[in-house]
Design a protein around this motif. Structure first.
Motif, short mmCIF file in Angstrom:
data_model
loop_
_atom_site.label_atom_id
_atom_site.label_comp_id
_atom_site.label_asym_id
_atom_site.label_seq_id
_atom_site.Cartn_x
_atom_site.Cartn_y
_atom_site.Cartn_z
N ASP A 1 -0.96 -0.49 10.99
CA ASP A 1 -0.37 0.71 10.97
C ASP A 1 0.60 0.40 9.73
O ASP A 1 1.08 -0.89 9.26
CB ASP A 1 0.69 0.85 12.19
N ARG B 1 1.40 0.57 4.54
CA ARG B 1 0.97 -0.64 4.98
C ARG B 1 1.12 -1.94 4.18
O ARG B 1 1.07 -1.57 3.10
CB ARG B 1 -0.69 -0.61 5.45
N CYS C 1 -3.62 -2.76 1.32
CA CYS C 1 -4.28 -1.79 0.95
C CYS C 1 -5.83 -1.65 1.83
O CYS C 1 -6.33 -0.78 2.17
CB CYS C 1 -4.93 -1.55 -0.62
N CYS D 1 0.78 -1.35 -0.08
CA CYS D 1 0.11 0.02 -0.16
C CYS D 1 0.87 1.25 0.11
O CYS D 1 1.98 1.20 0.62
CB CYS D 1 -0.96 0.14 1.12
N HIS D 2 0.59 2.43 -0.83
CA HIS D 2 1.09 3.53 -0.73
C HIS D 2 1.20 4.35 0.52
O HIS D 2 2.07 5.22 0.86
CB HIS D 2 0.59 4.68 -1.72
N THR D 3 0.26 3.79 1.58
CA THR D 3 0.55 4.47 3.09
C THR D 3 1.56 3.82 3.67
O THR D 3 1.74 4.07 4.78
CB THR D 3 -1.00 4.08 3.69
N ASP E 1 3.67 11.95 -4.18
CA ASP E 1 2.64 11.16 -4.07
C ASP E 1 2.39 10.10 -5.11
O ASP E 1 1.80 10.50 -6.12
CB ASP E 1 1.18 11.81 -3.75
N PRO F 1 5.47 6.34 4.69
CA PRO F 1 5.23 6.92 2.98
C PRO F 1 6.12 7.79 2.68
O PRO F 1 6.53 7.81 1.51
CB PRO F 1 3.72 7.60 2.95
N GLU F 2 6.64 8.64 3.52
CA GLU F 2 7.70 9.61 3.16
C GLU F 2 9.05 9.08 2.80
O GLU F 2 9.78 9.59 2.03
CB GLU F 2 7.97 10.95 4.45
#
Lengths: 147, 147
Positions: free
Chosen positions: A131, A113, A116, A109-111, A144, A136-137
Motif C-alpha cells: 500500500d 509506495r 515501484c 514510487c509516484h503512487t 501527475d 500521492p496527492e
C-alpha cells in the motif's frame, strides 16, 4: 573498454572518464538505471539516464534521471521531496546498464509506495503487494509528476 | 490497467493474463527484466524479455530472456549450466519493467563473476569489485555465449 575490463582482476582501477565514455547508450542516448536501497537491498525502481543525468548524479550525489515523457532531466524528488542520495554507482559487464545504490527518502514510487514493483504475478493472478506510505496527492498535489 | 492498479490496495487480485496483456513492450517488443538473488538481495544482471520469453519463464519456472544479439530466446544457463530458478516475478507501476527474484546457480555473469555489476565508479576512478568464481572458458569452452 568493457571487453578489456572483463579480464581485469579485483581492485584494478582505470580513469572513470575513459570508462564512462564507452557506456553503450541506446539510439535515444539513454541507458537504464536500476535504483536499489543500499542497506535493505530492495529494488525500488528502474528509470533512464542520459549522459548529462549521469554526470549530474555523480557530481552532486543526488540521483537525476532523464524523463522520457517530459524529455527533460528529472531530479528525483524535485516535486515530491522523495530524493535519492547516491551511495555508490555500478556498471554492468557490457556497459549498457547502471545500478545505483541509493538512500531513498520515503517512497520511490509516484503512487506513494516504497517500491515501484508492487504487482506480483502469482500463478494465474496478479496481486498488489503493498500500500502507499503517503497518498500521492500529498506528494504531488494534484499534479501527475511521474516519469 | 496499470493506472487502475495504482489505486488498488494490498492483496487485490486480478487475472494475470489481463495484466500481462497490458505490459508496455518497447518498439522491438521487448521489456527490461532485472534479476535479483531472492535471499541475499544482490542485483545480478539486467536483460530483456519478449512476450514469449516471459510466458516460458512463468510456465517453466526457469528464467528465459530474449537475446538481442542472437535474436533468439535465451534460456539462461543453457550453455553454462548457470540457470536461474524463478522465485517470484514482479511488475512495476507503469508496466514497463520486470523484476525477477531468482535463485541463481553459480555466476550470473558471462565473465564468471557472480553479478554483472562489477565495475564501480569511485570518484575519478572505475574499480573492478569482484573476481570470476569460475573461469569463463570453463563455463563456455571457447565460445563467447553472452547476450
Amino acid at each position: 573498454m568493457f571487453k578489456t575490463l572483463e579480464k581485469a582482476s579485483r581492485s584494478t582501477r582505470r580513469p572513470a572518464a575513459e570508462v564512462l565514455e564507452k557506456l553503450k547508450l541506446n539510439s535515444d542516448g539513454l541507458i537504464p538505471a536500476i535504483a536499489q536501497q543500499f542497506d535493505s537491498g530492495e529494488v525500488l525502481m528502474m528509470a533512464w539516464m542520459n549522459r548529462e543525468a549521469l554526470d549530474e548524479t555523480l557530481r552532486t550525489g543526488r540521483v537525476c534521471y532523464y524523463s522520457r515523457s517530459r524529455q527533460a532531466l528529472w531530479r528525483k524528488g524535485e516535486q515530491s521531496g522523495q530524493v535519492q542520495q547516491l551511495q555508490s554507482l555500478h556498471l554492468d559487464c557490457d556497459g549498457d546498464t547502471i545500478l545505483l545504490k541509493v538512500d531513498q527518502t520515503g517512497p520511490a514510487c509516484h503512487t506513494g509506495r516504497r517500491s515501484c514493483f508492487y504487482v506480483q504475478i502469482d500463478n494465474d493472478e496478479a496481486v498488489i503487494t503493498s500500500d502507499p506510505e503517503i497518498a500521492p496527492e500529498t506528494l504531488y498535489g494534484h499534479k501527475d509528476d511521474t516519469k
